[in-house]
Write a protein that holds these residues in place. Structure first.
Motif, short mmCIF file in Angstrom:
data_model
loop_
_atom_site.label_atom_id
_atom_site.label_comp_id
_atom_site.label_asym_id
_atom_site.label_seq_id
_atom_site.Cartn_x
_atom_site.Cartn_y
_atom_site.Cartn_z
N GLY A 148 0.85 -1.17 -0.08
CA GLY A 148 0.04 -0.01 0.04
C GLY A 148 0.93 1.27 0.08
N LEU A 149 0.23 2.33 -0.39
CA LEU A 149 1.06 3.53 -0.52
C LEU A 149 -0.02 5.00 -0.34
CD1 LEU A 149 3.62 5.22 -1.40
CD2 LEU A 149 2.61 5.11 -3.75
N ASP A 150 0.42 5.77 0.55
CA ASP A 150 -0.24 7.25 0.59
C ASP A 150 0.61 8.31 -0.06
OD1 ASP A 150 -1.20 9.62 1.29
OD2 ASP A 150 -0.59 9.33 3.72
N ALA A 151 0.08 8.49 -1.31
CA ALA A 151 0.71 9.25 -2.33
C ALA A 151 0.08 10.64 -2.33
CB ALA A 151 0.69 8.60 -3.70
N ASN A 152 0.56 11.59 -1.38
CA ASN A 152 -0.21 12.82 -1.40
C ASN A 152 -1.82 12.98 -1.32
OD1 ASN A 152 2.33 14.16 -1.51
ND2 ASN A 152 2.32 14.23 -3.84
N ASP A 153 -2.21 11.97 -0.47
CA ASP A 153 -3.71 11.88 0.07
C ASP A 153 -4.42 11.05 -1.01
OD1 ASP A 153 -5.49 12.42 1.91
OD2 ASP A 153 -6.68 13.65 0.92
N MET A 154 -3.70 10.56 -2.02
CA MET A 154 -4.21 9.51 -3.01
C MET A 154 -3.80 8.16 -2.12
SD MET A 154 -3.89 8.46 -7.04
CE MET A 154 -2.23 7.98 -6.84
N PHE A 155 -4.43 7.12 -1.97
CA PHE A 155 -4.16 5.87 -1.31
C PHE A 155 -4.36 4.77 -2.21
CE2 PHE A 155 -5.53 8.60 2.03
CZ PHE A 155 -4.49 8.58 3.09
N VAL A 156 -3.21 3.90 -2.45
CA VAL A 156 -3.27 2.76 -3.47
C VAL A 156 -2.79 1.45 -2.48
CG1 VAL A 156 -1.92 1.91 -5.69
CG2 VAL A 156 -2.22 4.60 -5.14
N VAL A 157 -3.68 0.48 -3.08
CA VAL A 157 -3.37 -0.85 -2.55
C VAL A 157 -2.92 -1.74 -3.82
CG1 VAL A 157 -4.27 -3.16 -1.60
CG2 VAL A 157 -4.59 -0.74 -0.59
N LEU A 158 -2.01 -2.52 -3.86
CA LEU A 158 -1.49 -3.68 -4.78
C LEU A 158 -1.59 -4.93 -4.28
CD1 LEU A 158 -0.64 -4.59 -7.48
CD2 LEU A 158 1.82 -4.30 -6.56
N THR A 159 -2.53 -5.76 -4.63
CA THR A 159 -2.86 -6.98 -3.97
C THR A 159 -2.15 -8.07 -4.43
OG1 THR A 159 -4.61 -7.88 -5.51
CG2 THR A 159 -5.39 -6.36 -3.77
N LEU A 160 -1.99 -9.19 -3.85
CA LEU A 160 -1.25 -10.51 -4.27
C LEU A 160 -1.50 -10.89 -5.62
CD1 LEU A 160 -0.75 -12.41 -0.95
CD2 LEU A 160 1.02 -11.34 -2.30
N GLY A 161 -2.79 -10.67 -5.89
CA GLY A 161 -3.34 -10.94 -7.08
C GLY A 161 -3.15 -10.25 -8.38
N GLY A 162 -2.47 -9.21 -7.93
CA GLY A 162 -2.14 -8.31 -8.90
C GLY A 162 -3.21 -6.88 -9.19
N GLU A 163 -4.23 -6.89 -8.22
CA GLU A 163 -5.35 -5.98 -8.62
C GLU A 163 -4.83 -4.62 -7.82
OE1 GLU A 163 -8.61 -7.67 -6.57
OE2 GLU A 163 -9.01 -9.27 -8.00
N VAL A 164 -5.12 -3.64 -8.48
CA VAL A 164 -4.88 -2.34 -8.00
C VAL A 164 -6.24 -1.53 -7.66
CG1 VAL A 164 -3.59 -0.07 -8.60
CG2 VAL A 164 -2.80 -2.16 -9.36
N HIS A 165 -6.08 -0.92 -6.40
CA HIS A 165 -7.29 0.05 -5.99
C HIS A 165 -6.88 1.44 -5.41
CE1 HIS A 165 -10.41 -3.31 -6.20
NE2 HIS A 165 -9.32 -4.02 -5.89
N SER A 166 -7.53 2.50 -5.85
CA SER A 166 -7.20 3.72 -5.35
C SER A 166 -8.31 4.80 -5.23
CB SER A 166 -6.02 4.30 -6.73
OG SER A 166 -6.96 4.75 -7.68
N TRP A 167 -7.93 5.42 -4.27
CA TRP A 167 -8.88 6.28 -3.98
C TRP A 167 -8.50 7.87 -3.04
CZ3 TRP A 167 -7.62 2.15 -1.15
CH2 TRP A 167 -7.17 2.39 0.20
N MET A 168 -9.29 8.62 -3.12
CA MET A 168 -8.47 9.99 -2.64
C MET A 168 -9.38 10.17 -1.27
SD MET A 168 -6.71 11.18 -5.20
CE MET A 168 -6.41 12.81 -4.60
N GLY A 169 -8.54 10.73 -0.14
CA GLY A 169 -8.70 11.11 1.03
C GLY A 169 -9.48 9.99 1.97
N GLY A 170 -10.03 10.60 3.02
CA GLY A 170 -10.49 9.95 4.00
C GLY A 170 -9.59 9.13 5.20
N GLY A 171 -8.50 9.85 5.12
CA GLY A 171 -7.43 9.23 6.21
C GLY A 171 -7.67 10.00 7.65
N HIS A 172 -7.31 9.24 8.53
CA HIS A 172 -7.37 9.44 9.76
C HIS A 172 -5.57 9.56 10.34
CE1 HIS A 172 -11.56 8.84 10.06
NE2 HIS A 172 -11.52 7.76 9.31
N SER A 173 -5.26 10.50 11.28
CA SER A 173 -4.00 10.42 11.97
C SER A 173 -3.96 9.95 12.97
CB SER A 173 -3.54 11.88 11.83
OG SER A 173 -3.47 12.57 10.47
N GLY A 174 -3.10 8.72 13.40
CA GLY A 174 -2.91 8.09 14.56
C GLY A 174 -2.22 8.78 15.53
N PRO A 175 -1.51 8.17 16.64
CA PRO A 175 -2.45 7.41 17.22
C PRO A 175 -3.82 7.26 17.33
CG PRO A 175 -0.33 7.70 18.36
CD PRO A 175 -0.73 8.96 17.48
#
Length: 239
Positions: A148-175
């Motif tokens: 996974g990657l946080d690219a300037n508030d665009m979030f991207v997930v690359l799965t083990l099966g090679g699928e790619v999902h991306s979206w904008m925003g919705g982040g929460h700052s921890g803890p």
């Protein structure tokens, strides 16, 4: 008197005959020495061991040379071929191997308009390059787990099966503890510099998965809900 002259004449004739025989023998010996020990069959070819060596073409040298100098040259050529293992005429340098760059199995447009190039490296092993205006901005790679990657508030997930999902925003700052898509809850704790841990909790509060950053962002496919935890402690989900 006549008898003595006849005897002397006979001895002189025998002496002349012996000298002629000796001269003939000397001439014969000289001829044998200069003839190079010709073969007994009268062919005149040299049959020494050097001349009989093959030059590698399956037969005697062309022209059946009888001179000892050329026979030695032939022998030296044969010894050279035996030493190198392969006759010079058959040796060839190994051709240079050109390896072509791998091509992406597909491309995909991401949420911010950039392009994702997906490469298949092996079973459940994929690499994703985020490309914009001909430049590679970031790279993700699955190595036994989702990425996974946080690219300037665009979030991207690359799965083990090679699928790619991306979206904008919705982040929460921890803890902290945060509600995620799909009914999941994330409990984010800081465990070191650029190191955060997110426990993904189910409906009954059980820990279903754990994400941990080790100097880089991480991602997860949680039953078609995609989660990214950044090295700075930001968590976001989409499903």
């Amino acid at each position: 008197m006549t008898t003595r002259r006849a005897a002397r004449a006979a001895r002189t004739a025998r002496t002349a005959g012996l000298m002629a025989v000796a001269a003939a023998a000397a001439l014969s010996l000289t001829a044998c020495q200069s003839g190079g020990n010709a073969a007994a069959d009268g062919s005149g070819q040299n049959v020494s061991g050097s001349a009989s060596l093959s030059t590698g073409n399956g037969g005697a040298p062309s022209g059946a040379e009888t001179g000892s100098g050329k026979a030695r040259t032939s022998a030296e050529q044969v010894r050279s071929s035996v030493h190198t293992g392969t006759p010079a005429a058959h040796r060839a340098s190994t051709p240079a191997v050109t390896v072509k760059a791998a091509s992406p199995v597909r491309t995909q447009t991401l949420a911010d308009g950039s392009k994702a190039e997906i490469y298949e490296l092996g079973e459940q092993h994929y690499r994703l390059k985020i490309v914009s205006r001909g430049s590679v901005l970031a790279t993700l790679e699955t190595k036994g787990h989702d990425a996974g990657l946080d690219a300037n508030d665009m979030f991207v997930v690359l799965t083990l099966g090679g699928e790619v999902h991306s979206w904008m925003g919705g982040g929460h700052s921890g803890p902290g503890t945060f509600k995620l898509a799909g009914g999941w809850t994330a409990k984010v704790t800081k465990i070191g510099e650029l190191r955060y841990r997110a426990q993904i909790l189910g409906n009954e509060g059980a820990v279903e998965a754990t994400l941990e950053t080790k100097g880089h962002d991480v991602g997860l496919d949680a039953n078609a809900v995609y989660i990214v935890l950044s090295a700075g402690g930001v968590i976001s989900s989409h499903g």
